[in-house]
Structures are given as C-alpha cells and as structure tokens.
Design a protein around this motif. Structure first.
Motif, mmCIF file in Angstrom:
data_model
loop_
_atom_site.group_PDB
_atom_site.id
_atom_site.type_symbol
_atom_site.label_atom_id
_atom_site.label_comp_id
_atom_site.label_asym_id
_atom_site.label_seq_id
_atom_site.Cartn_x
_atom_site.Cartn_y
_atom_site.Cartn_z
ATOM 1 N N ILE A 120 12.846 9.833 -3.557
ATOM 2 C CA ILE A 120 11.792 9.418 -3.092
ATOM 3 C C ILE A 120 11.108 10.636 -3.618
ATOM 4 C CG2 ILE A 120 11.097 9.454 -1.003
ATOM 5 C CD1 ILE A 120 13.354 9.341 0.273
ATOM 6 N N TYR A 121 9.299 9.246 -4.438
ATOM 7 C CA TYR A 121 8.239 9.818 -4.626
ATOM 8 C C TYR A 121 7.087 9.346 -4.024
ATOM 9 C CZ TYR A 121 7.127 5.899 -6.898
ATOM 10 O OH TYR A 121 6.569 4.337 -6.842
ATOM 11 N N THR A 122 7.245 8.642 -2.917
ATOM 12 C CA THR A 122 5.987 8.334 -2.039
ATOM 13 C C THR A 122 6.521 7.311 -1.238
ATOM 14 O OG1 THR A 122 3.947 7.644 -1.601
ATOM 15 C CG2 THR A 122 4.970 6.530 -3.780
ATOM 16 N N TYR A 123 5.619 7.064 0.249
ATOM 17 C CA TYR A 123 5.847 5.983 0.818
ATOM 18 C C TYR A 123 5.159 5.026 0.877
ATOM 19 C CZ TYR A 123 8.770 9.744 2.294
ATOM 20 O OH TYR A 123 9.650 10.935 2.742
ATOM 21 N N ALA A 124 5.795 4.044 0.919
ATOM 22 C CA ALA A 124 5.006 3.280 1.283
ATOM 23 C C ALA A 124 5.200 1.836 2.601
ATOM 24 C CB ALA A 124 4.953 2.062 -0.096
ATOM 25 N N LEU A 136 0.441 -0.829 -0.239
ATOM 26 C CA LEU A 136 0.316 -0.020 0.010
ATOM 27 C C LEU A 136 0.986 1.062 0.172
ATOM 28 C CD1 LEU A 136 -2.966 -0.201 2.105
ATOM 29 C CD2 LEU A 136 -2.761 0.066 0.635
ATOM 30 N N THR A 137 0.613 2.209 -1.183
ATOM 31 C CA THR A 137 1.228 2.938 -0.858
ATOM 32 C C THR A 137 0.847 4.588 0.295
ATOM 33 O OG1 THR A 137 0.398 4.359 -2.457
ATOM 34 C CG2 THR A 137 2.192 2.890 -2.923
ATOM 35 N N THR A 189 10.596 4.002 1.479
ATOM 36 C CA THR A 189 10.350 4.936 0.613
ATOM 37 C C THR A 189 10.710 4.162 -0.549
ATOM 38 O OG1 THR A 189 12.915 5.201 0.292
ATOM 39 C CG2 THR A 189 11.632 6.415 1.734
ATOM 40 N N LEU A 190 9.397 4.608 -1.449
ATOM 41 C CA LEU A 190 9.919 3.864 -3.336
ATOM 42 C C LEU A 190 10.872 6.050 -4.109
ATOM 43 C CD1 LEU A 190 6.414 2.808 -3.614
ATOM 44 C CD2 LEU A 190 8.234 1.714 -3.041
ATOM 45 N N THR A 191 12.019 5.099 -4.797
ATOM 46 C CA THR A 191 12.638 5.645 -5.410
ATOM 47 C C THR A 191 12.697 5.496 -7.102
ATOM 48 O OG1 THR A 191 14.684 4.605 -5.413
ATOM 49 C CG2 THR A 191 14.478 6.461 -4.133
ATOM 50 N N LYS A 192 12.478 6.958 -7.620
ATOM 51 C CA LYS A 192 12.118 6.833 -9.165
ATOM 52 C C LYS A 192 13.025 7.923 -10.049
ATOM 53 C CE LYS A 192 7.687 6.439 -11.467
ATOM 54 N NZ LYS A 192 7.014 7.552 -11.422
ATOM 55 N N PHE A 193 13.929 7.012 -10.787
ATOM 56 C CA PHE A 193 14.421 8.190 -12.241
ATOM 57 C C PHE A 193 13.600 8.430 -12.645
ATOM 58 C CE2 PHE A 193 19.180 6.982 -10.785
ATOM 59 C CZ PHE A 193 19.236 8.449 -10.815
ATOM 60 N N ASN A 194 14.334 9.720 -13.504
ATOM 61 C CA ASN A 194 13.550 10.405 -14.667
ATOM 62 C C ASN A 194 13.668 9.067 -15.579
ATOM 63 O OD1 ASN A 194 16.010 10.896 -15.200
ATOM 64 N ND2 ASN A 194 15.165 12.173 -16.324
ATOM 65 N N VAL A 195 12.607 9.176 -17.131
ATOM 66 C CA VAL A 195 12.731 7.570 -18.010
ATOM 67 C C VAL A 195 14.179 7.942 -18.802
ATOM 68 C CG1 VAL A 195 11.527 6.841 -19.853
ATOM 69 C CG2 VAL A 195 10.115 7.261 -17.811
ATOM 70 N N GLU A 196 14.161 9.186 -19.131
ATOM 71 C CA GLU A 196 15.455 9.108 -20.358
ATOM 72 C C GLU A 196 16.634 8.702 -19.150
ATOM 73 O OE1 GLU A 196 12.644 12.223 -19.674
ATOM 74 O OE2 GLU A 196 11.697 11.375 -21.124
ATOM 75 N N SER A 197 17.611 8.898 -18.001
ATOM 76 C CA SER A 197 17.973 8.777 -17.622
ATOM 77 C C SER A 197 18.996 7.612 -18.048
ATOM 78 C CB SER A 197 18.257 8.916 -16.032
ATOM 79 O OG SER A 197 17.330 8.107 -15.276
ATOM 80 N N ARG A 198 20.581 7.618 -17.903
ATOM 81 C CA ARG A 198 21.543 6.548 -18.746
ATOM 82 C C ARG A 198 21.327 5.391 -17.085
ATOM 83 N NH1 ARG A 198 25.930 8.842 -22.117
ATOM 84 N NH2 ARG A 198 24.466 9.576 -23.212
#
Length: 134
Positions: free
Chosen positions: A91-95, A37-38, A74-83
């Motif tokens: 961190i974009y949200t917690y779960a 659950l986020t 903690t949920l993390t995320k890179f942008n789509v175009e990153s190498r």
C-alpha cells in the motif's frame, strides 16, 4: 496497530442520497464529475481552503468547516522491475472516488460574498468540476 486491508478497485456507481443533501452547514461544494482524490491531494485541498478562509474572514475563526470525504480505497504498487505474479504489492497511499452529486465540503457562519470568493479560488485549484450549493 490496526492493519489496513488491501482492497480491489471496485466501487459502487450508485448515487447515495445521503451524500447529496447538506447536513451540517448553510453552504456546500458539490462535485459534478467523476474523479479520484488521494490522501495527499485531499490534505493539500483542506490546507488551501483553511488558508483562504482565514484571509476571507479577516483572520476571525468564527466560521465552521466540514470535510465529508473518507478514504475508502487503498492504492498498491509494485516496483518497476518486478515480474508478473507474486501478489498485489504494498500500500502506498489511500484514496476516495468522487461521484457526481457528492458534497465534498460544507461551510457555516460565512456571508454569501465570502463563500463566493472562496468558491472562485477553489474552482481554479481543483481538477474536476464543482458547484456551490446553498
């Protein structure tokens, strides 16, 4: 301001006995399957439960309601175009991970008919299997 630590997606599969017993109320909602659950999903679920509780109890606020979940991931995320490489991402949200047998919510000062109406409503809204316990 406290800085949150980026955690890796490791969590214990061991079942904690303290999460399987009612602590505060007479009724509880227990999970039967693994899930995640986020923070936004949990807030939406809380809001739905409180809204339904008010309609079930005829807008009387004599009921008690506990949420026993804490955000421990903690949920993390890179942008789509990153190498590849360059670290972990922002961190974009917690779960929180839900394990079978965990008690998610507890209720008190409700009749058995009211809690059954509430459970039937929540069962349709939630994405994993749950059970009502007394």
């Amino acid at each position: 301001m406290l800085r949150k630590k980026k955690t890796h997606n490791k969590y214990s599969l061991k079942l904690k006995q303290s999460n399987h017993i009612l602590k505060y109320g007479r009724f509880g909602i227990k999970s039967l399957t693994f899930s995640r659950l986020t923070e936004s999903q949990l807030n939406a679920l809380r809001w739905i439960i409180l809204k339904k509780l008010k309609s079930v109890t005829d807008n009387k606020k004599n009921f008690r309601f506990w949420t026993l979940l804490s955000m421990n991931l903690t949920l993390t995320k890179f942008n789509v175009e990153s190498r590849m490489g360059k670290g972990k991402g922002a961190i974009y949200t917690y779960a929180t991970y839900i394990k079978p047998g965990m008690i998610l919510f507890e209720f008190d000062n409700l009749t058995e008919q009211q809690i059954k109406n509430l459970f039937d409503y929540i069962f349709k809204k939630i994405s994993f299997k749950i059970k009502l316990i007394k």
